[in-house]
Scaffold this motif. Sequence first.
Motif, short mmCIF file in Angstrom:
data_model
loop_
_atom_site.label_atom_id
_atom_site.label_comp_id
_atom_site.label_asym_id
_atom_site.label_seq_id
_atom_site.Cartn_x
_atom_site.Cartn_y
_atom_site.Cartn_z
N VAL A 90 0.45 9.20 6.07
CA VAL A 90 -0.22 8.39 5.61
C VAL A 90 0.01 7.10 6.55
CG1 VAL A 90 -0.28 6.33 3.80
CG2 VAL A 90 -0.12 8.69 3.24
N GLU B 211 -9.17 3.16 -0.46
CA GLU B 211 -8.26 3.03 0.60
C GLU B 211 -7.17 3.94 0.43
OE1 GLU B 211 -6.97 -0.76 0.89
OE2 GLU B 211 -8.71 -1.65 2.09
N ILE B 212 -6.46 3.95 -0.84
CA ILE B 212 -5.46 5.03 -1.04
C ILE B 212 -5.58 6.34 -0.69
CG2 ILE B 212 -4.02 5.69 -2.84
CD1 ILE B 212 -3.67 3.10 -3.81
N ARG C 214 -9.51 -0.77 -3.14
CA ARG C 214 -8.30 -0.34 -3.02
C ARG C 214 -7.90 1.24 -3.39
NH1 ARG C 214 -8.35 -5.33 -1.82
NH2 ARG C 214 -8.96 -4.14 -0.22
N MET D 61 0.68 -1.25 0.12
CA MET D 61 -0.15 0.10 0.06
C MET D 61 0.99 1.18 0.04
SD MET D 61 -3.39 0.71 0.65
CE MET D 61 -4.18 2.00 1.32
N GLY E 219 -2.72 16.39 10.63
CA GLY E 219 -3.02 16.92 9.27
C GLY E 219 -3.63 18.35 9.64
N PRO F 32 -4.52 10.73 13.65
CA PRO F 32 -4.00 11.56 12.30
C PRO F 32 -4.48 12.84 11.57
CG PRO F 32 -5.05 9.43 12.01
CD PRO F 32 -5.13 9.46 13.44
N VAL G 159 -2.00 7.28 9.56
CA VAL G 159 -3.26 7.25 9.41
C VAL G 159 -3.40 5.68 9.58
CG1 VAL G 159 -5.24 7.14 7.93
CG2 VAL G 159 -3.70 9.28 8.07
N LEU G 160 -2.48 4.85 8.92
CA LEU G 160 -2.78 3.52 8.66
C LEU G 160 -2.70 2.87 10.03
CD1 LEU G 160 -1.08 2.78 5.27
CD2 LEU G 160 -3.49 2.91 5.79
N ILE H 219 -3.47 17.04 3.97
CA ILE H 219 -2.38 16.86 3.10
C ILE H 219 -2.79 16.32 1.60
CG2 ILE H 219 -0.41 15.31 3.25
CD1 ILE H 219 -0.11 16.77 5.53
N SER I 59 -6.28 6.87 3.19
CA SER I 59 -5.25 6.88 4.16
C SER I 59 -4.46 8.01 4.40
CB SER I 59 -4.21 5.78 3.52
OG SER I 59 -3.78 5.69 2.28
N PHE I 60 -4.74 8.93 3.33
CA PHE I 60 -4.10 10.47 3.85
C PHE I 60 -4.97 11.35 4.61
CE2 PHE I 60 -2.35 9.49 -0.13
CZ PHE I 60 -1.15 10.08 -0.29
N PRO I 61 -4.26 12.30 5.63
CA PRO I 61 -5.35 13.09 6.22
C PRO I 61 -5.53 14.16 5.33
CG PRO I 61 -2.94 12.88 7.16
CD PRO I 61 -2.96 12.14 6.07
N PHE J 158 5.43 21.43 5.93
CA PHE J 158 4.75 20.75 4.51
C PHE J 158 4.36 21.86 3.54
CE2 PHE J 158 1.17 18.62 2.16
CZ PHE J 158 1.90 17.68 1.69
N ILE K 247 1.45 4.09 -2.80
CA ILE K 247 0.95 5.43 -2.50
C ILE K 247 2.31 6.27 -3.06
CG2 ILE K 247 0.59 7.13 -0.70
CD1 ILE K 247 -1.33 5.06 0.28
#
Lengths: 320, 311, 539
Positions: A295, B148-149, B145, A15, A257, A253, A298-299, B157, B152-154, A275, A19
């Motif tokens: 990321v 999910e990608i 999927r 994952m 952010g 998380p 978060v995960l 961001i 999975s970010f705030p 950032f 990403i």
Amino acid sequence: MLTYIAHRLLTLIPMVIVISFLIYLGLELTPGDAVSHMIPPDAYGSMDPDRLQELRESLGLGQPFFVRYWIWISGVVQGDFGYSLAGGVPIADIFLDRLPATLELSFAALLISTILGSILGTISALTRGSATDQGLTVVGMLGVSIPEFFFGLVAILVFAINLDWLPVGGRTLPGYDSFWDRLPNLVMPALVLSIMMTAGVMRYARSSMLDALSRDFIRTARSKGMPEWRVNILHGFRVALTPVIVLIGFRLPVLIGGSVIIEQVFQWPGIGKEFVSAVRSQDYPLVMMVALFSVLAVLIASLIVDLLTAIIDPRVRLGE
Amino acid sequence: MVDAPITRPRTRRDGQFDRLRDRETSMQGKAKRGGRFLGKFLSNRLALVGFVIFAIICLMSLFAPLLAQHDPMSPNLRAIAQPPSVEHWFGTDKTGRDIFARVLYGGRVSILVGLGSALLSALIGVIIGVYSGYVGGWLDWIAMRVSEIFMSFPQIILVLLLVAILGQSLLNLIVIFTLTGWGGIYRMARARMLSIREEEYVQALRSFGLGPARIAYKHMLPNALGPIMVNITLSTAAFILQEAGLSFLGLGVPLSIPTWGNILNAAQDLRVLEQNWWIWLPVGATISLFVLSVNFIGDGLRDATDPSQQG
Amino acid sequence: MNKLLTTSIMALVSAQVAGGATAQAINDSELSDPRVRQAIAYAIDMETIAETLFEGAAIPAVGLTSDPANYPDGMNTYSYDPERARELLAEAGWDGSRTLDMVYYYPDELTANFMAVVQAQLADVGIDMNYRLLEGDVGAQIGGVPDDPVNGPAVVEWDILYGARAAIANQEYFNRFAPGQMPTVPTIDAMVPLVESVNATTDPEVQRAGYQEMEGIINEGAYILPLYYQQLYIFESDRINRNGAPYGNEQYNYNSAIETWTVEPNEDGEAVAYTNGAPMQFFEVPWQNLGIWVHSKYVFDTILEADGALTPIGGELAETYEVSEDGLVFTFTLQDGLTWHDGSPITAEDVQWSIEAAAQFPLTHPVLASTLSSIEGADALLAGDADNMSGISIDGNTVTITFEVLDPNVFLSFTQFAPLPSSYFEGADPLQLQQHEFWQMPIGSGPFMIEEARMNEFTTLVPFPDYHRGEALIEQIIALPSADGDANLIRNAAAFRADFGYSKNATDVPSLEEMEHMTVIPANIPYTRMFWINQFPRN
């Protein structure tokens, strides 16, 4: 349980790689690079483009995309986070420097919102339907409806400039040795950052408290003649708090952010501020690492929440 | 678990039966559901107040050309930073533009960004979520999927990253918000589908040989509409706040277009904040009121559709 | 002060020049017609904009340079005259079918407001214009020069650029009129020898004559529209006392004599002064923006010294200096006993290494870079054919520099050139000088040395005890990481966290002026904001 954790962690890896590739590709497609941000625009006309090209080559920006990605990812895998392009600072050092500031701010906000939110939510639940309850609901809604930077700017005007109670911003000054020295600097950003979350926690605490109060064991306690306040605090609050903790896990998380804007308003030297400036100056290695870091946060947080829920509530099974 | 096998050829009677049954179930359901829903929503005072405010702000923005006496874009250097007056209800800004007109016209853009992105992401999320939730298979796997990608970010961001990649423009902002917003609705719609997939009426429909698309969108989707509506309202509120936040960071809609965020951004200047309250207060209040009203509506919708959330 | 300059410019400028040389388009682009460009100039009411939008913090421009001595007689001020603009447009056959694409690269709100005003004023005379902020690689978007510098087509993809020229040497304003340098103007034959002449002499009279002719040509043809001169505003809290030290162009190194300033002690009795401009991630190499940061100008001393107008006035690290009659040999001798902040001696070898590194450093300031690349053997060093510049020789504390071609700004460049301690840079690649770890905590030669650097939080400076002009009187300078044009500067100033500093930002000026504890002193700087009008045909 352990195999479950191992399995979850293993699925994280592909994952994260996907990403990271996507971000790298996206950044690749944007026009400009770090070198184009090293010169103030007014000076562009007089700079020698050939020399800048040399700098690009020397920083490795001239290599083909896949080569650069490969160098980058294999470095990261080996624990080498690379260097910021603009100043050559190791990114690991930047993280070590800025992360404590962000965590400090986030935890302070988390603490404030958890305490304040649970208390207000409980009051709201206990006085259900009353003017207090409705008033709190409206205030909570208002809290999530005002743009946070606007709130911050007005807070600076009132508390820092007009009343001179708190500093305008920043985290430390020379001579601030302990946490207590810089506590005044933390108050405003933490409070402003906690507003949104407080409203969320309050709503959650209220409904789970209502839920808890209607359960059998509370009725039993009441019928045994236990004083009302003890029933509420000892049993209700405790039961109600569990889902709130889960909520907080989810929020963590988001907080990292969410502090981006607050850090900017209060000149708070955290990851979020870094950032924004990295994005502005197209310092991709730094952008990549911050994005990946968030990321991962978060995960991992969602993994912890899953585990926590499983521990708290035995009906939930892992590994489905 | 894809589709129930059809064991005998369909006859004309089957079709009639289907239609009859469809009409009955849907009509009944609708009347009952709609009535209860509307009743509950209307009995929620806050939701009603929210709806009224929402409608007023939307209508005022929509009819901005009729309501504003000034051009929101035309500066007047002889009347800069004027306090509110009969001529300029909300005063003028640093270039002498009429703030009332700017707030109205800015509302058009901000609401377009907020509501538009929320609706677009709902549309995408629902189309994919409902179908893949019911049918499953490779489409479901891919969509899951991808979501999910994105998830999975705030959020902020991801938004900043996308702004850096795509660049700053009004259209890009809507695209970015849609990209960051569809995942939540998709997952909700999908989860909802999964939970009602095994319900009797769905199995019945399946045994009558209805196609998966028809079952999913026509018969199952209405049962998931409540939470979707709630999600749309909450996303609208979030997007409007994010638009303002991006303006603050200097990464929002280009400054040549008036938006609520761009107008409010003037408050960054301490002197404006201290001395020219009319430049930031009306627009700040408008954003907050609008978002508040949307939140009230969302709350009302939630109470009205979700029986487990009793207030 | 503003008014004075404005009126003196006005006084020098007499009646308009009548009739252009060739008042017609020279290619497919309407903007190649001087009448259209003049119409744009007439359409913009810079006087009113300066007075209202910029609140007086801008001086309407006449020529590219702000010094009226560089103007010929009869410069046209293009004072606001929308009627004349419409006439010129009608003469030029402007039919309003083209919407001009204006670009700019300053992200601040004031610039966006200025654009909105210009848009309205152009619309008033019948010119439609849309504006947009450039993103990404701005340099590539504004700097592309056509392969055919006479006929085009244009490489840049816009009609008008709102930009600026900040020049410490007047030549910088005109050098892009050399053939094959200009993204927006087809080669003007009359300009070519003039550009050459002002660069080939150190004689101010010859230079002035060249500037006058060039200003006249540009003014008449409206090849570039100078809009306004920006001033620099030095601010100072009432705690600071400069003790008579002069004010000047704060963006560069000049004789501000900070070691003689005093500050009223705070409640703990410490003489601490706050300023802005602390680094966010690393200290900047002082060759890039010369004196723009506190840590450039107060931590590093330069070879020579300039006054507030950047006129060379004497030596700083150099005890004596001289230039040969033909202007090709420059010799200076360092003072005896100079040391870096770490106590090690400042040597002629350090200076030599620094000159060679600065010539190779890609971000070196253009004027400095141009001086250094004129040194004998610079080409060989840059091409990698030599390890050193053959034109530099050292003898004890004396450095002798031989130039291959005459450079008009040798003294000026060396008033801004700060040598670095070479021992820290063993084996460093000059290309990646900025990425060197030295810039986390630099060692300098100036009156103040860096005590503590917390990136993005603060930097503290303390007096260097062995400074060759005596130890500074302010005991500690605390720099916070805000810069001009950044809203935080004003907030810090309001909270008594900015005792001295400067801003070029017109928004900051009135805010600072209104604070009771602040004094604002304007300084003239060579900084002209202008419209670059793309006169090449566009595809």
